[in-house]
Design an enzyme around this catalytic site. Structure first.
Site, short mmCIF file in Angstrom:
data_model
loop_
_atom_site.label_atom_id
_atom_site.label_comp_id
_atom_site.label_asym_id
_atom_site.label_seq_id
_atom_site.Cartn_x
_atom_site.Cartn_y
_atom_site.Cartn_z
N CYS A 1 0.82 -1.21 0.00
CA CYS A 1 0.00 0.00 0.00
C CYS A 1 0.86 1.27 0.00
O CYS A 1 1.03 1.92 1.03
CB CYS A 1 -0.99 0.03 1.15
SG CYS A 1 -2.23 1.29 0.81
N CYS B 1 -5.60 2.09 -4.42
CA CYS B 1 -5.13 2.73 -3.20
C CYS B 1 -6.14 3.80 -2.81
O CYS B 1 -6.19 4.85 -3.45
CB CYS B 1 -3.75 3.34 -3.47
SG CYS B 1 -2.94 3.80 -1.96
P1 FAD Z 1 -0.57 -10.91 3.91
O1 FAD Z 1 -2.01 -10.59 3.92
O2 FAD Z 1 0.35 -10.04 4.69
O3 FAD Z 1 -0.43 -12.42 4.39
C1 FAD Z 1 0.79 -13.12 4.42
C2 FAD Z 1 0.60 -14.36 5.29
O4 FAD Z 1 1.72 -15.22 5.15
C3 FAD Z 1 0.46 -14.01 6.77
O5 FAD Z 1 -0.65 -14.66 7.32
C4 FAD Z 1 1.76 -14.54 7.36
O6 FAD Z 1 1.63 -14.99 8.70
C5 FAD Z 1 2.09 -15.70 6.42
N1 FAD Z 1 3.50 -16.08 6.43
C6 FAD Z 1 4.58 -15.27 6.60
N2 FAD Z 1 5.70 -16.00 6.61
C7 FAD Z 1 5.32 -17.29 6.40
C8 FAD Z 1 6.03 -18.52 6.33
N3 FAD Z 1 7.37 -18.57 6.47
N4 FAD Z 1 5.34 -19.65 6.12
C9 FAD Z 1 3.99 -19.63 5.99
N5 FAD Z 1 3.26 -18.49 6.08
C10 FAD Z 1 3.93 -17.34 6.28
N6 FAD Z 1 -4.46 -2.91 0.50
C11 FAD Z 1 -5.53 -2.43 -0.17
O7 FAD Z 1 -6.02 -3.05 -1.12
N7 FAD Z 1 -6.11 -1.24 0.17
C12 FAD Z 1 -5.65 -0.51 1.23
O8 FAD Z 1 -6.20 0.54 1.54
C13 FAD Z 1 -4.53 -1.01 1.96
N8 FAD Z 1 -4.04 -0.33 3.00
C14 FAD Z 1 -3.04 -0.87 3.77
C15 FAD Z 1 -2.64 -0.17 4.88
C16 FAD Z 1 -1.65 -0.70 5.71
C17 FAD Z 1 -1.20 0.07 6.91
C18 FAD Z 1 -1.09 -1.97 5.40
C19 FAD Z 1 -0.04 -2.59 6.31
C20 FAD Z 1 -1.49 -2.66 4.28
C21 FAD Z 1 -2.47 -2.11 3.44
N9 FAD Z 1 -2.89 -2.76 2.27
C22 FAD Z 1 -3.95 -2.25 1.56
C23 FAD Z 1 -2.09 -3.90 1.72
C24 FAD Z 1 -2.71 -5.28 1.96
O9 FAD Z 1 -2.98 -5.49 3.30
C25 FAD Z 1 -1.72 -6.33 1.44
O10 FAD Z 1 -1.34 -6.00 0.13
C26 FAD Z 1 -2.33 -7.72 1.45
O11 FAD Z 1 -2.61 -8.10 2.77
C27 FAD Z 1 -1.39 -8.72 0.78
O12 FAD Z 1 -1.85 -10.03 0.94
P2 FAD Z 1 -0.80 -11.25 1.09
O13 FAD Z 1 -1.63 -12.46 1.31
O14 FAD Z 1 0.19 -11.21 0.01
O15 FAD Z 1 -0.01 -10.91 2.44
#
Ligand code: FAD
Length: 421
Positions: A164, A344
């Protein structure tokens, strides 16, 4: 050799991407044998942390127990993945166990480098040092904003890529708006310290943001990175490269500082055969398939597709991966492709948002017609979408495999698009 568990599909990470893709696969074939490798007991809806930091959302409403979001019928392996052996189709876990797969989906998110700023870990959550990038820290942002009456407030943004990209400035605008409403903004000196060279990567949204920079009288500092912090002394150090490439270090004073940590691919991905040179999962940006291993997909923040790292992007990537993987298993039809859509919602004031929606190369991809939602201007409708509609859409549609406005585009079709998160 020690026996090991074997599943048809193994998913690494139970975050936004991992849970949604498991659910989307099951919507297509409920007999699939799927396992999710995820060490944490809690699942977070991170997009709402900006609102928590702005006093507009309950922190507890951004979390759910992991076992409540893992789709029924999916095996939860409560462990961290530690490495990949793609030549023998196995994942290594932190406890040394191995799990075999026919298909692998890698979605462990991004690594937050709190430790990459000297002194930060010792003072986070105290001495006026906060960040909306942590579940426990975002409420402290709001506490600081409420208590600050005068002084210096600094907001930082590390080098790209980060998840983000708008979140560092969203924290700043909501803080300024709260101070303006309380009539103390004039006594607070606000500055934005951005390691990048521009306010926002997609130019079309910059004019609206600049109006708020002027309204809140924020001083902008580009090409400047936070490198060290001393909480008790209320001091921060920034570095910037001058025209000759020489690094200049500068000391600043603060009463409150909102820090966004530098971010990178998780180490176990970066050190694996799945990584590109920068450490990210190396995928084809349309199919989301790994470039070298045909039975592996990557999505979410950990992959190297050049989209904005957002849950909104994940919402569009998930149906593409689910569709293509089911096709790999023998279903006929055209492959699906991802356009790079990300979104965003820039919270410029309480009650108003500039909803940036764009695909690869910054190509604008508005979900709604301009007569309904003017994407380049702040609107209350976009605020309503983010605060009231998107959280239940996340919990009840996206995490359940219901692909609302996210139907995968097939190769011979022309693109329409989907909604933000
Ligand atoms: P995540 O949701 O972070 O999940 C990753 C998972 O992998 C976690 O559960 C973690 O525990 C697990 N993991 C880590 N290491 C390992 C391992 N070694 N083995 C197995 N599992 C593991 N997005 C929007 O669309 N709109 C917004 O307005 C927005 N605002 C945001 C504001 C903030 C402050 C933040 C922090 C994020 C924001 N985002 C927003 C971004 C969004 O949250 C992420 O892009 C999204 O969560 C990505 O999904 P993901 O599954 O790739 O990662």
């Amino acid at each position: 050799m020690k026996p090991f568990a074997q599943h048809q599909v193994v998913i690494i990470g139970g975050g936004a991407a991992g849970i949604s893709v498991a659910a989307s696969l099951l919507q297509r074939n409920r007999h699939l044998d799927i396992a999710i490798v995820e060490p944490n007991e809690t699942h977070y809806y991170q997009p709402a942390w900006t609102l928590v930091g702005g006093g507009a959302f309950r922190p507890a409403a951004t979390r759910r127990a992991m076992h409540d979001v893992i789709p029924r019928g999916v095996k939860w392996i409560r462990a961290a993945a530690a490495g990949f052996h793609p030549d023998v189709n196995r994942v290594e876990l932190a406890d040394g166990e191995q799990v075999g797969y026919d298909y692998l989906i890698v979605a462990p998110g991004i690594r937050l480098g709190w430790d990459r700023i000297e002194g930060l870990v010792d003072t986070l959550g105290a001495n006026g040092v906060t960040s909306n990038y942590g579940y426990k820290l975002a409420p402290y942002t709001w506490e600081l904003v409420q208590n600050l009456k005068s002084g210096r407030a600094l907001f930082t943004q590390p080098p790209m890529p980060i998840k983000c990209a708008g979140a560092p400035q969203k924290a700043m605008y909501l803080s300024c708006d709260a101070w303006r409403r309380r009539g103390v903004l004039d006594q607070i000196d606000v500055s934005f310290h951005n390691a990048g060279a521009v306010l926002f990567g997609v130019e079309a949204y910059v004019p609206a943001l600049m109006e708020y920079i002027k309204r809140y009288d924020i001083s902008l500092n580009f090409n400047e990175s936070l490198v060290a912090i001393d909480g008790p002394a209320k001091k921060a150090w920034f570095e910037r490269k001058d025209a000759e490439g020489k690094v200049q270090r500068r000391e600043d004073q603060f009463d409150m500082i909102h820090v966004v940590p530098p971010q990178s691919a998780p180490d176990f991905v970066a050190n694996s055969p799945l990584a590109d040179v920068a450490g990210w999962v190396d995928v084809d940006q349309e199919s989301m398939r790994h470039k070298r291993y045909a039975n592996i997909y990557g999505l979410g923040d950990a992959c190297n597709a050049p989209n904005a790292k957002t849950a909104a992007a994940v919402r569009q990537q998930v149906p593409v991966v689910a569709h293509n993987l089911i096709r790999d298993m023998g279903k006929t039809g055209s492959p699906a492709y991802y356009t790079g859509y990300g979104s965003c919602p820039l919270t410029v004031q309480r009650g108003k948002i500039v909803l940036a929606e764009f695909g690869y190369g910054g190509k604008l991809e508005p979900t709604f017609p301009t007569w309904f939602l003017q994407g380049m201007r702040p609107t209350w409708k976009a605020w309503f979408l983010k605060k009231t509609l998107l959280p239940p859409i996340y919990w009840h549609l996206m995490l359940k495999g219901r692909e609302w406005l996210a139907k995968p585009k097939l190769k011979q079709e022309t693109a329409t698009n989907g909604a933000s998160s």
